[in-house]
Design a protein around this motif. Structure first.
Motif, PDB file in Angstrom:
ATOM      1  N   ILE A   1     -12.273  36.721 -13.535  1.00  0.00           N
ATOM      2  CA  ILE A   1     -13.741  36.457 -13.130  1.00  0.00           C
ATOM      3  C   ILE A   1     -14.080  37.380 -12.033  1.00  0.00           C
ATOM      4  O   ILE A   1     -15.395  37.868 -12.056  1.00  0.00           O
ATOM      5  CB  ILE A   1     -13.616  34.823 -12.587  1.00  0.00           C
ATOM      6  CG1 ILE A   1     -13.479  33.897 -13.756  1.00  0.00           C
ATOM      7  CG2 ILE A   1     -14.865  34.706 -11.768  1.00  0.00           C
ATOM      8  CD1 ILE A   1     -13.111  32.322 -13.299  1.00  0.00           C
ATOM      9  N   GLN A   2     -13.313  37.985 -11.197  1.00  0.00           N
ATOM     10  CA  GLN A   2     -13.700  38.625 -10.130  1.00  0.00           C
ATOM     11  C   GLN A   2     -13.874  39.917 -10.994  1.00  0.00           C
ATOM     12  O   GLN A   2     -14.753  40.780 -10.403  1.00  0.00           O
ATOM     13  CB  GLN A   2     -12.602  38.644  -9.181  1.00  0.00           C
ATOM     14  CG  GLN A   2     -12.437  37.591  -8.403  1.00  0.00           C
ATOM     15  CD  GLN A   2     -13.743  37.135  -7.576  1.00  0.00           C
ATOM     16  OE1 GLN A   2     -14.399  37.765  -7.048  1.00  0.00           O
ATOM     17  NE2 GLN A   2     -13.761  35.814  -7.839  1.00  0.00           N
ATOM     18  N   PHE A   3     -13.361  40.439 -11.729  1.00  0.00           N
ATOM     19  CA  PHE A   3     -13.221  41.633 -12.510  1.00  0.00           C
ATOM     20  C   PHE A   3     -14.598  41.563 -13.361  1.00  0.00           C
ATOM     21  O   PHE A   3     -15.445  42.597 -13.363  1.00  0.00           O
ATOM     22  CB  PHE A   3     -12.307  41.819 -13.608  1.00  0.00           C
ATOM     23  CG  PHE A   3     -12.338  42.895 -14.624  1.00  0.00           C
ATOM     24  CD1 PHE A   3     -11.979  44.357 -14.101  1.00  0.00           C
ATOM     25  CD2 PHE A   3     -12.545  42.974 -15.931  1.00  0.00           C
ATOM     26  CE1 PHE A   3     -12.234  45.391 -14.854  1.00  0.00           C
ATOM     27  CE2 PHE A   3     -12.553  43.952 -16.455  1.00  0.00           C
ATOM     28  CZ  PHE A   3     -12.415  45.214 -16.053  1.00  0.00           C
ATOM     29  N   GLU A   4     -14.841  40.523 -14.037  1.00  0.00           N
ATOM     30  CA  GLU A   4     -16.014  40.319 -14.917  1.00  0.00           C
ATOM     31  C   GLU A   4     -17.553  40.223 -13.738  1.00  0.00           C
ATOM     32  O   GLU A   4     -18.417  40.980 -14.036  1.00  0.00           O
ATOM     33  CB  GLU A   4     -16.272  39.036 -15.513  1.00  0.00           C
ATOM     34  CG  GLU A   4     -17.445  39.006 -16.198  1.00  0.00           C
ATOM     35  CD  GLU A   4     -17.370  37.707 -17.207  1.00  0.00           C
ATOM     36  OE1 GLU A   4     -18.613  37.365 -17.958  1.00  0.00           O
ATOM     37  OE2 GLU A   4     -16.473  37.061 -17.312  1.00  0.00           O
ATOM     38  N   LYS A   5     -17.241  39.913 -12.385  1.00  0.00           N
ATOM     39  CA  LYS A   5     -18.597  40.005 -11.601  1.00  0.00           C
ATOM     40  C   LYS A   5     -18.647  41.204 -10.948  1.00  0.00           C
ATOM     41  O   LYS A   5     -19.812  41.747 -11.191  1.00  0.00           O
ATOM     42  CB  LYS A   5     -18.053  38.872 -10.423  1.00  0.00           C
ATOM     43  CG  LYS A   5     -18.133  37.654 -10.543  1.00  0.00           C
ATOM     44  CD  LYS A   5     -17.806  36.796  -9.195  1.00  0.00           C
ATOM     45  CE  LYS A   5     -18.039  35.345  -9.458  1.00  0.00           C
ATOM     46  NZ  LYS A   5     -17.392  34.630  -8.315  1.00  0.00           N
ATOM     47  N   LYS A   6     -17.502  42.159 -10.787  1.00  0.00           N
ATOM     48  CA  LYS A   6     -17.670  43.317 -10.587  1.00  0.00           C
ATOM     49  C   LYS A   6     -18.342  44.319 -11.676  1.00  0.00           C
ATOM     50  O   LYS A   6     -19.254  45.267 -11.469  1.00  0.00           O
ATOM     51  CB  LYS A   6     -16.511  43.885 -10.411  1.00  0.00           C
ATOM     52  CG  LYS A   6     -16.283  45.377  -9.840  1.00  0.00           C
ATOM     53  CD  LYS A   6     -14.832  45.916  -9.485  1.00  0.00           C
ATOM     54  CE  LYS A   6     -14.693  47.286  -9.617  1.00  0.00           C
ATOM     55  NZ  LYS A   6     -13.477  47.628  -9.370  1.00  0.00           N
ATOM     56  N   LYS A   7     -18.113  43.944 -12.933  1.00  0.00           N
ATOM     57  CA  LYS A   7     -18.548  44.816 -13.973  1.00  0.00           C
ATOM     58  C   LYS A   7     -20.032  44.402 -14.016  1.00  0.00           C
ATOM     59  O   LYS A   7     -20.902  45.112 -14.608  1.00  0.00           O
ATOM     60  CB  LYS A   7     -17.960  44.480 -15.300  1.00  0.00           C
ATOM     61  CG  LYS A   7     -16.585  45.138 -15.490  1.00  0.00           C
ATOM     62  CD  LYS A   7     -16.740  46.600 -15.086  1.00  0.00           C
ATOM     63  CE  LYS A   7     -15.285  47.166 -15.158  1.00  0.00           C
ATOM     64  NZ  LYS A   7     -15.613  48.791 -14.984  1.00  0.00           N
ATOM     65  N   PHE A   8     -20.555  42.975 -14.041  1.00  0.00           N
ATOM     66  CA  PHE A   8     -21.914  42.690 -13.907  1.00  0.00           C
ATOM     67  C   PHE A   8     -22.704  43.321 -13.039  1.00  0.00           C
ATOM     68  O   PHE A   8     -23.699  43.803 -13.463  1.00  0.00           O
ATOM     69  CB  PHE A   8     -21.594  41.070 -13.626  1.00  0.00           C
ATOM     70  CG  PHE A   8     -23.276  40.650 -13.991  1.00  0.00           C
ATOM     71  CD1 PHE A   8     -23.670  40.136 -15.154  1.00  0.00           C
ATOM     72  CD2 PHE A   8     -24.027  40.488 -12.939  1.00  0.00           C
ATOM     73  CE1 PHE A   8     -25.019  39.471 -15.208  1.00  0.00           C
ATOM     74  CE2 PHE A   8     -25.477  39.794 -13.195  1.00  0.00           C
ATOM     75  CZ  PHE A   8     -25.754  39.519 -14.080  1.00  0.00           C
ATOM     76  N   LEU A   9     -22.236  43.527 -11.716  1.00  0.00           N
ATOM     77  CA  LEU A   9     -22.822  44.141 -10.709  1.00  0.00           C
ATOM     78  C   LEU A   9     -22.880  45.750 -10.879  1.00  0.00           C
ATOM     79  O   LEU A   9     -24.002  46.446 -10.460  1.00  0.00           O
ATOM     80  CB  LEU A   9     -22.495  43.762  -9.273  1.00  0.00           C
ATOM     81  CG  LEU A   9     -22.681  42.248  -8.933  1.00  0.00           C
ATOM     82  CD1 LEU A   9     -21.918  42.054  -7.597  1.00  0.00           C
ATOM     83  CD2 LEU A   9     -24.012  41.914  -8.872  1.00  0.00           C
ATOM     84  N   ASN A  10     -21.981  46.178 -11.640  1.00  0.00           N
ATOM     85  CA  ASN A  10     -21.785  47.594 -11.734  1.00  0.00           C
ATOM     86  C   ASN A  10     -21.505  47.807 -13.401  1.00  0.00           C
ATOM     87  O   ASN A  10     -20.582  48.299 -13.723  1.00  0.00           O
ATOM     88  CB  ASN A  10     -20.830  48.282 -10.959  1.00  0.00           C
ATOM     89  CG  ASN A  10     -20.911  48.021  -9.357  1.00  0.00           C
ATOM     90  OD1 ASN A  10     -21.895  48.443  -8.922  1.00  0.00           O
ATOM     91  ND2 ASN A  10     -20.153  47.304  -8.914  1.00  0.00           N
TER      92      ASN A  10
END
Length: 94
Positions: A84-93
């Motif tokens: 989830i943290q990885f996906e959030k990072k990819k969503f923002l960048n």
């Protein structure tokens, strides 16, 4: 599973399994990365119902394999939180 005759043999088998696990985690991570493209909003990334469904599915499967579902549940809870943290990072960048 193979009955091992030494600690060294056990470790060799565990090392081999670890390489398979890493390969599968990378594969899973690439799908998670793609999922970020389909989320319209940052708040949609964490889907509690989906997480609960996954945990139920894998713990039930561990029972079928005659293994402690608590262990699998804890591993998957942590795994999903990391993704989830990885996906959030990819969503923002992207």
């Amino acid at each position: 599973m193979v009955d091992c005759s030494s600690l060294g043999e056990i470790r060799k088998n565990i090392d081999s399994i670890d390489m398979e696990i890493v390969s599968l985690l990378v594969k899973r991570g690439k799908y998670v990365q793609q999922a970020a493209k389909f989320k319209s909003d940052y708040s949609n990334i964490e889907d509690k119902k989906r997480v609960d469904d996954i945990i139920d599915k894998v713990t039930n499967y561990s029972r079928e394999l005659n293994f402690d579902p608590t262990v699998i549940g804890k591993i998957y809870s942590f795994l999903i939180e990391v993704y989830i943290q990885f996906e959030k990072k990819k969503f923002l960048n992207p």
